[in-house]
Scaffold this motif. Structure first.
Motif, mmCIF file in Angstrom:
data_model
loop_
_atom_site.group_PDB
_atom_site.id
_atom_site.type_symbol
_atom_site.label_atom_id
_atom_site.label_comp_id
_atom_site.label_asym_id
_atom_site.label_seq_id
_atom_site.Cartn_x
_atom_site.Cartn_y
_atom_site.Cartn_z
ATOM 1 N N LEU A 86 0.836 -1.199 0.000
ATOM 2 C CA LEU A 86 0.000 0.000 0.000
ATOM 3 C C LEU A 86 0.871 1.249 0.000
ATOM 4 N N ILE A 87 0.507 2.211 -0.835
ATOM 5 C CA ILE A 87 1.051 3.560 -0.726
ATOM 6 C C ILE A 87 -0.013 4.340 0.031
ATOM 7 N N HIS A 88 0.354 4.849 1.196
ATOM 8 C CA HIS A 88 -0.586 5.620 2.020
ATOM 9 C C HIS A 88 -0.304 7.087 1.730
ATOM 10 N N LEU A 89 -1.164 7.697 0.919
ATOM 11 C CA LEU A 89 -0.952 9.069 0.463
ATOM 12 C C LEU A 89 -1.684 10.051 1.376
ATOM 13 N N LEU A 90 -0.927 10.989 1.929
ATOM 14 C CA LEU A 90 -1.470 11.966 2.868
ATOM 15 C C LEU A 90 -1.471 13.361 2.253
ATOM 16 N N ASP A 91 -2.501 14.116 2.581
ATOM 17 C CA ASP A 91 -2.607 15.503 2.146
ATOM 18 C C ASP A 91 -2.611 16.374 3.399
ATOM 19 N N ILE A 92 -1.583 17.198 3.542
ATOM 20 C CA ILE A 92 -1.483 18.076 4.716
ATOM 21 C C ILE A 92 -1.715 19.532 4.340
ATOM 22 N N SER A 93 -2.277 19.762 3.147
ATOM 23 C CA SER A 93 -2.408 21.130 2.640
ATOM 24 C C SER A 93 -3.663 21.848 3.119
ATOM 25 N N GLY A 94 -4.577 21.138 3.765
ATOM 26 C CA GLY A 94 -5.878 21.720 4.099
ATOM 27 C C GLY A 94 -5.839 22.860 5.103
ATOM 28 N N GLU A 95 -6.892 23.608 5.097
ATOM 29 C CA GLU A 95 -7.094 24.688 6.074
ATOM 30 C C GLU A 95 -8.407 24.426 6.790
ATOM 31 N N PRO A 96 -8.453 24.401 8.109
ATOM 32 C CA PRO A 96 -7.289 24.496 8.986
ATOM 33 C C PRO A 96 -6.405 23.257 8.825
ATOM 34 N N PRO A 97 -5.134 23.374 9.181
ATOM 35 C CA PRO A 97 -4.216 22.248 9.010
ATOM 36 C C PRO A 97 -4.669 21.014 9.793
ATOM 37 N N VAL A 98 -4.560 19.858 9.169
ATOM 38 C CA VAL A 98 -4.788 18.575 9.838
ATOM 39 C C VAL A 98 -3.470 17.823 9.751
ATOM 40 N N GLU A 137 5.436 24.277 3.419
ATOM 41 C CA GLU A 137 5.723 24.894 4.720
ATOM 42 C C GLU A 137 5.607 23.902 5.876
ATOM 43 N N ARG A 138 4.802 22.872 5.734
ATOM 44 C CA ARG A 138 4.517 21.941 6.836
ATOM 45 C C ARG A 138 5.254 20.610 6.738
ATOM 46 N N VAL A 139 5.805 20.301 5.595
ATOM 47 C CA VAL A 139 6.263 18.943 5.328
ATOM 48 C C VAL A 139 7.415 18.491 6.224
ATOM 49 N N GLU A 140 8.383 19.343 6.496
ATOM 50 C CA GLU A 140 9.536 18.919 7.316
ATOM 51 C C GLU A 140 9.093 18.521 8.716
ATOM 52 N N LYS A 141 8.209 19.302 9.307
ATOM 53 C CA LYS A 141 7.702 18.990 10.644
ATOM 54 C C LYS A 141 6.991 17.630 10.628
ATOM 55 N N GLU A 142 6.193 17.384 9.595
ATOM 56 C CA GLU A 142 5.474 16.113 9.475
ATOM 57 C C GLU A 142 6.445 14.941 9.316
ATOM 58 N N ILE A 143 7.435 15.111 8.444
ATOM 59 C CA ILE A 143 8.421 14.049 8.223
ATOM 60 C C ILE A 143 9.156 13.742 9.517
ATOM 61 N N ASP A 144 9.558 14.772 10.249
ATOM 62 C CA ASP A 144 10.249 14.572 11.529
ATOM 63 C C ASP A 144 9.373 13.816 12.519
ATOM 64 N N PHE A 145 8.071 14.143 12.559
ATOM 65 C CA PHE A 145 7.161 13.462 13.479
ATOM 66 C C PHE A 145 7.067 11.978 13.134
ATOM 67 N N PHE A 146 6.876 11.663 11.861
ATOM 68 C CA PHE A 146 6.794 10.259 11.436
ATOM 69 C C PHE A 146 8.117 9.540 11.705
ATOM 70 N N ARG A 147 9.226 10.206 11.421
ATOM 71 C CA ARG A 147 10.548 9.615 11.662
ATOM 72 C C ARG A 147 10.694 9.255 13.140
ATOM 73 N N GLY A 148 10.173 10.120 14.020
ATOM 74 C CA GLY A 148 10.198 9.836 15.456
ATOM 75 C C GLY A 148 9.399 8.599 15.817
ATOM 76 N N LYS A 149 8.457 8.219 14.966
ATOM 77 C CA LYS A 149 7.653 7.005 15.168
ATOM 78 C C LYS A 149 8.255 5.808 14.426
ATOM 79 N N GLY A 150 9.421 6.034 13.794
ATOM 80 C CA GLY A 150 10.092 4.964 13.071
ATOM 81 C C GLY A 150 9.535 4.707 11.679
ATOM 82 N N ILE A 151 8.875 5.705 11.099
ATOM 83 C CA ILE A 151 8.254 5.539 9.774
ATOM 84 C C ILE A 151 8.891 6.501 8.785
ATOM 85 N N GLU A 152 9.390 5.948 7.692
ATOM 86 C CA GLU A 152 9.945 6.777 6.623
ATOM 87 C C GLU A 152 8.793 7.376 5.816
ATOM 88 N N VAL A 153 8.940 8.630 5.443
ATOM 89 C CA VAL A 153 7.916 9.315 4.659
ATOM 90 C C VAL A 153 8.561 9.921 3.420
#
Length: 185
Positions: A86-98, A137-153
């Motif tokens: 599975l490719i789990h595709l996420l969209d973080i572009s929404g307003e307000p941010p999710v 603008e949000r992607v690095e923070k998200e990648i770091d969070f997932f990386r902290g959970k042991g998940i490559e993004v």
């Protein structure tokens, strides 16, 4: 036929699943800016270097409550069962941010409530729509969070192609690994 596709692309409605499949294959799915544009899985064939080809399907958008039959989604979950990776595709572009993590957990909870074996499928996580300022603008923070959970993004833009080759290379690597494991059994 039990196997629908080698790879299924999952995520919320309008995450960019159809755009991704249209870029990596010759498939021409309907693409529009409203939820549930995709009503049935679209299949495409991806050619990758010496690996040959694999079939990819964009699974119609999953939503909270899917396992209980909310919307048309239960039949979509049956399609997810018929994929290898599975490719789990996420969209973080929404307003307000999710948060991407919130969306990731929500979809995985629906998969698990439908069938515990679904969340055991190999998943490759990608944040899409990198061409949008909000995502960038949000992607690095998200990648770091997932990386902290042991998940490559993977961060990608199906529109510009940025990050897509690395995502497809990761998919092929997982397919090769799965193929080798099946041959050993």
């Amino acid at each position: 036929l039990k196997l629908l596709a080698d790879v299924g692309v999952i995520g919320f409605p309008n995450a960019g699943k159809s755009t991704l499949i249209s870029v990596v294959s010759a498939a021409k799915p309907k693409i529009a800016d409203y939820p549930f544009t995709t009503l049935t899985p679209n299949l495409g064939v991806v050619k990758y270097k010496d690996f040959g080809t694999f079939v990819i399907a964009d699974i119609p958008g999953l939503i909270e409550g899917a396992h209980q039959g909310v919307g048309l989604v239960v039949k979509f979950l049956k399609h997810v069962e018929r994929t290898t990776v599975l490719i789990h595709l996420l969209d973080i572009s929404g307003e307000p941010p999710v948060s991407g993590w919130h969306n990731f957990e929500t979809i995985n909870r629906e998969l698990e409530l439908y069938s515990p074996t679904l969340v055991e499928k190999p998943q490759i996580v990608a944040i899409g729509k990198l061409d949008l300022t909000e995502t960038r603008e949000r992607v690095e923070k998200e990648i770091d969070f997932f990386r902290g959970k042991g998940i490559e993004v993977f961060a990608i833009s199906a529109v510009t192609g940025e990050g897509v080759p690395a995502l497809i290379a990761a998919v092929v690597k997982k397919l090769k690994r799965d193929s080798q494991e099946n041959n050993e059994h």
